[in-house]
Design a protein around this motif. Structure first.
Motif, short mmCIF file in Angstrom:
data_model
loop_
_atom_site.label_atom_id
_atom_site.label_comp_id
_atom_site.label_asym_id
_atom_site.label_seq_id
_atom_site.Cartn_x
_atom_site.Cartn_y
_atom_site.Cartn_z
N GLY A 89 26.03 30.05 -32.05
CA GLY A 89 27.41 30.47 -32.23
C GLY A 89 27.51 31.78 -31.06
N LEU A 90 26.78 31.64 -30.20
CA LEU A 90 26.88 32.57 -29.13
C LEU A 90 27.94 32.58 -28.56
CD1 LEU A 90 25.66 34.95 -27.10
CD2 LEU A 90 24.67 33.03 -25.81
N THR A 91 28.81 33.72 -28.67
CA THR A 91 30.04 34.24 -28.05
C THR A 91 30.11 35.44 -27.26
OG1 THR A 91 31.29 32.91 -29.48
CG2 THR A 91 32.56 34.33 -28.36
N LEU A 92 30.20 35.34 -25.81
CA LEU A 92 29.96 36.63 -25.09
C LEU A 92 30.69 36.46 -23.84
CD1 LEU A 92 28.66 39.25 -24.57
CD2 LEU A 92 26.60 37.96 -23.45
N ASP A 93 31.53 37.52 -23.38
CA ASP A 93 32.05 37.57 -21.85
C ASP A 93 31.33 38.47 -21.28
OD1 ASP A 93 34.33 35.82 -22.83
OD2 ASP A 93 35.80 37.49 -23.08
N ILE A 94 31.22 38.12 -19.91
CA ILE A 94 30.47 38.85 -19.03
C ILE A 94 31.39 39.20 -17.74
CG2 ILE A 94 28.59 39.00 -17.36
CD1 ILE A 94 26.81 37.22 -19.40
N PRO A 95 31.90 40.39 -17.64
CA PRO A 95 32.90 40.75 -16.89
C PRO A 95 32.52 40.94 -15.24
CG PRO A 95 32.52 42.54 -18.08
CD PRO A 95 31.70 41.65 -18.77
N ASP A 96 33.38 40.73 -14.48
CA ASP A 96 32.85 40.95 -13.01
C ASP A 96 32.60 42.12 -12.57
OD1 ASP A 96 32.72 38.07 -12.55
OD2 ASP A 96 34.83 38.08 -11.68
N GLY A 97 31.65 42.33 -11.71
CA GLY A 97 31.66 43.72 -11.04
C GLY A 97 30.56 44.55 -11.81
N GLN A 98 30.15 44.30 -12.86
CA GLN A 98 29.43 44.97 -13.79
C GLN A 98 27.68 44.20 -13.91
OE1 GLN A 98 30.94 45.86 -17.47
NE2 GLN A 98 33.05 46.60 -16.43
N GLY A 106 25.99 41.40 -12.42
CA GLY A 106 24.63 40.86 -12.78
C GLY A 106 24.28 40.60 -14.24
N VAL A 107 23.81 39.79 -14.72
CA VAL A 107 23.25 39.57 -16.06
C VAL A 107 21.65 39.65 -16.14
CG1 VAL A 107 23.47 37.87 -18.02
CG2 VAL A 107 25.07 38.00 -16.17
N VAL A 108 21.38 40.76 -16.91
CA VAL A 108 19.83 41.01 -17.19
C VAL A 108 19.22 40.65 -18.64
CG1 VAL A 108 18.09 42.61 -16.87
CG2 VAL A 108 20.06 42.92 -15.38
N VAL A 109 18.40 39.81 -18.58
CA VAL A 109 17.62 39.33 -19.90
C VAL A 109 16.58 40.37 -19.89
CG1 VAL A 109 16.52 37.71 -21.00
CG2 VAL A 109 18.69 37.25 -20.46
N THR A 110 16.45 41.25 -21.12
CA THR A 110 15.16 41.99 -21.15
C THR A 110 14.97 42.55 -22.71
OG1 THR A 110 14.11 44.07 -20.23
CG2 THR A 110 16.46 44.35 -20.64
N HIS A 111 13.83 42.96 -22.72
CA HIS A 111 13.52 43.62 -24.05
C HIS A 111 13.00 44.95 -23.64
CE1 HIS A 111 9.80 41.98 -23.45
NE2 HIS A 111 10.04 40.83 -24.00
N ASP A 112 13.27 45.56 -22.43
CA ASP A 112 12.83 46.74 -22.05
C ASP A 112 13.98 47.65 -22.00
OD1 ASP A 112 12.02 48.95 -20.55
OD2 ASP A 112 11.07 47.90 -18.93
N MET A 113 13.94 48.52 -22.99
CA MET A 113 15.32 49.38 -23.28
C MET A 113 15.54 50.46 -22.06
SD MET A 113 16.73 48.18 -25.43
CE MET A 113 18.16 49.12 -25.38
N ARG A 114 14.23 50.89 -21.70
CA ARG A 114 14.36 51.82 -20.56
C ARG A 114 15.09 51.02 -19.31
NH1 ARG A 114 12.16 52.68 -16.26
NH2 ARG A 114 10.72 51.02 -16.34
N SER A 115 14.76 49.95 -19.22
CA SER A 115 15.16 49.12 -18.03
C SER A 115 16.80 48.87 -18.33
CB SER A 115 14.35 47.89 -17.83
OG SER A 115 14.96 47.17 -16.74
#
Lengths: 252, 254
Positions: free
Chosen positions: A19-28, A190-199
């Motif tokens: 049930g993944l629901t998510l909007d990824i806006p442009d320019g961010q 950009g869409v970044v998948v990570t578990h590196d919180m500093r990044s």
């Protein structure tokens, strides 16, 4: 804009997205964080049609990805750059040929292709690396070539799958800098998948936490850092926790 | 909420028809993308074909020698010795040339393709191809299968030639047979069909071996262990396909 609407995906008995629901806006740059194995990369692969949802939809600029014809999907992929976790460079091709592959597909003339290769390698601080082969590069350099291959296409979107995983802190900071630069200089979403919180704090405008197959919380960096959700707080602070020990309302 | 189930499962015939139809559409789409596969065809012909010539010729040479010696042993004076030429020629052209070459290449070529494509699959290189808007079937499968279809008959023809020559040299030197007698036997039952029968089989073996390699490679999962497992499967599948096709062509063409 990229939109996930009630996306479900499972592999055999294992439910990955629920049930993944998510909007990824442009320019961010939106960063998707979460524990290992929670489906972050799976979500990313839905955006380029490498995976199709069992239920729900993933839309890119209003186009439902899994309903596109092969030609339309090819056109969509032309607008998206994908940086793989382990770079996924073609071993048998030189760095220049790796970058050329995507450009040649778009029917660009030779002069433009050469210029794009040189520009993208300069942008990732690897000028003149065209003739080298992936086996001759370090992990960080391979990731930089992966980013160069993506940005050479001048995409509207760039998807980064665990871009700093397995890298030392200094190289990670270099990669973070490249992601920020790609957005500032090329204006990509950009869409970044990570578990590196500093990044995540360095490159993200928004952070979304994926937990148990759905979004647990989404917000700006300040909002996430100020969260009172125990799951999000434990994750961003790197504290081990037992989900069963959380209050009922926190696990819902 | 019935998210993951469908109301009615289609029957087996419908599933088979659907699958065959989808595969045909996929193959047609991949073949139509000439711009993608054409540049890779000649390199694959060299890699899968030319580089396989030594092993094929090695096998053919010893097959020719053994066949000549074996036929002498079988005939034991009851059959005129010049029949050695007939047995060597007929057997190598129609059966042992194509089949032994095919089986040898199922190991060499099938394993090579499955390991390469499988490694590309587990290291996400195949996914990367797709994100660059390439069809992996056009980029990886079509040039390899076409190279197999085109090169297996060439290698088999060379193997047949060398096998017969090896049989002739053995007959002349070890069986007290003259060249004229060997050639007389060779021509005795020869039909032009013997050659093209063997070469058609070889082309189909080329398609089967390369397809098995590509299919198993693309279906690889599970890292290095998965690559090893599917490489073995590709070789086994290729060998099985050769034997089934061998029987099929014998039924259809003989």
């Amino acid at each position: 804009m990229i939109r996930f609407t009630d996306v479900h995906k499972r592999f055999g008995p294992k439910v990955v997205l629920d049930g993944l629901t998510l909007d990824i806006p442009d320019g961010q740059t939106t960063v998707i964080i979460g524990f290992s194995g929670t489906g972050k990369s799976v979500a990313l692969k839905h955006i380029v049609g490498l995976l199709a949802p069992d239920a729900g939809t993933v839309e890119v600029d209003g186009r439902v990805v899994h309903e596109l014809s092969p030609d339309a999907l090819g056109a969509l992929r032309g607008e998206i750059g994908y940086v793989f976790q382990f770079a996924a460079l073609f071993d048998s091709l030189s760095v220049g040929a790796n970058i050329r592959l995507g450009l040649a597909r778009r029917g660009l003339d030779e002069a433009t292709i050469q210029a794009r290769i040189a520009e993208s390698l300069a942008l990732v601080d690897l000028p003149g690396a065209e003739a080298r082969f992936p086996a001759e590069l370090s992990g960080g350099m391979r990731k930089r070539v992966g980013i160069a291959r993506a940005i050479a296409l001048r995409p509207r979107y760039i998807l980064y799958d665990e871009p700093t995983t397995g890298l030392d802190p200094v190289t990670s900071a270099v990669i973070d800098g490249l992601m920020v630069r790609a957005r500032q200089e090329l204006g990509t979403t950009g869409v970044v998948v990570t578990h590196d919180m500093r990044s995540a704090y360095t490159v993200g405008d928004r952070i979304a936490m994926l937990y148990q197959g759905r979004i647990r919380q989404v917000g700006t960096i300040a909002e996430i850092q100020a969260t009172d959700d125990p799951v999000v707080r434990n994750f961003i602070e790197g504290r081990p926790f037992d989900p069963d020990a959380l209050p009922v309302e926190a696990t819902a | 909420m019935p998210i993951f189930t469908t109301a009615v499962e289609p029957g087996l015939p419908a599933r088979v028809v659907t699958r065959v139809g989808r595969s045909a559409v996929t193959a047609a789409r991949a073949l139509a993308d000439v711009r993608t596969w054409l540049p890779h065809l000649v390199p694959q012909m060299r890699r899968l074909g030319v580089d396989s010539v030594p092993i094929a010729l090695f096998i053919a040479t010893f097959t020719g020698i053994v066949l000549a010696l074996l036929s002498k042993y079988i005939f034991t004076g009851a059959v005129p010795l010049y029949f050695v030429g007939a047995l060597v020629g007929k057997t190598i052209m129609m059966e042992l040339g194509p089949v032994l070459t095919g089986l040898a290449l199922a190991g060499r070529v099938g394993a090579n393709i499955a390991a390469e494509v499988g490694t590309m699959r587990v290291t996400e290189q195949v996914d990367a191809l797709e994100t660059l808007a390439y069809n992996p079937n056009s980029y990886l499968v079509v040039p390899r299968v076409l190279a197999g279809v085109l090169m297996f008959p060439v290698i088999t023809a060379l193997a047949i030639l060398l096998g017969v020559v090896a049989g002739w040299i053995t007959a002349v030197n070890l069986l007290d047979l003259s060249t004229l007698e060997f050639v007389k036997g060779l021509k005795l039952f020869y039909k032009f069909k013997d050659i093209w029968f063997g070469l058609i089989k070889a082309a189909s073996f080329g398609a089967a071996v390369t397809l098995a390699g590509c299919l198993m490679g693309l279906r690889t999962s599970g890292g290095a262990e998965g690559v090893g497992r599917n490489t073995t499967r590709a070789v086994v599948l290729g060998c099985e396909a050769i034997l089934v096709l061998d029987a099929f062509w014998a039924l259809v063409l003989l």
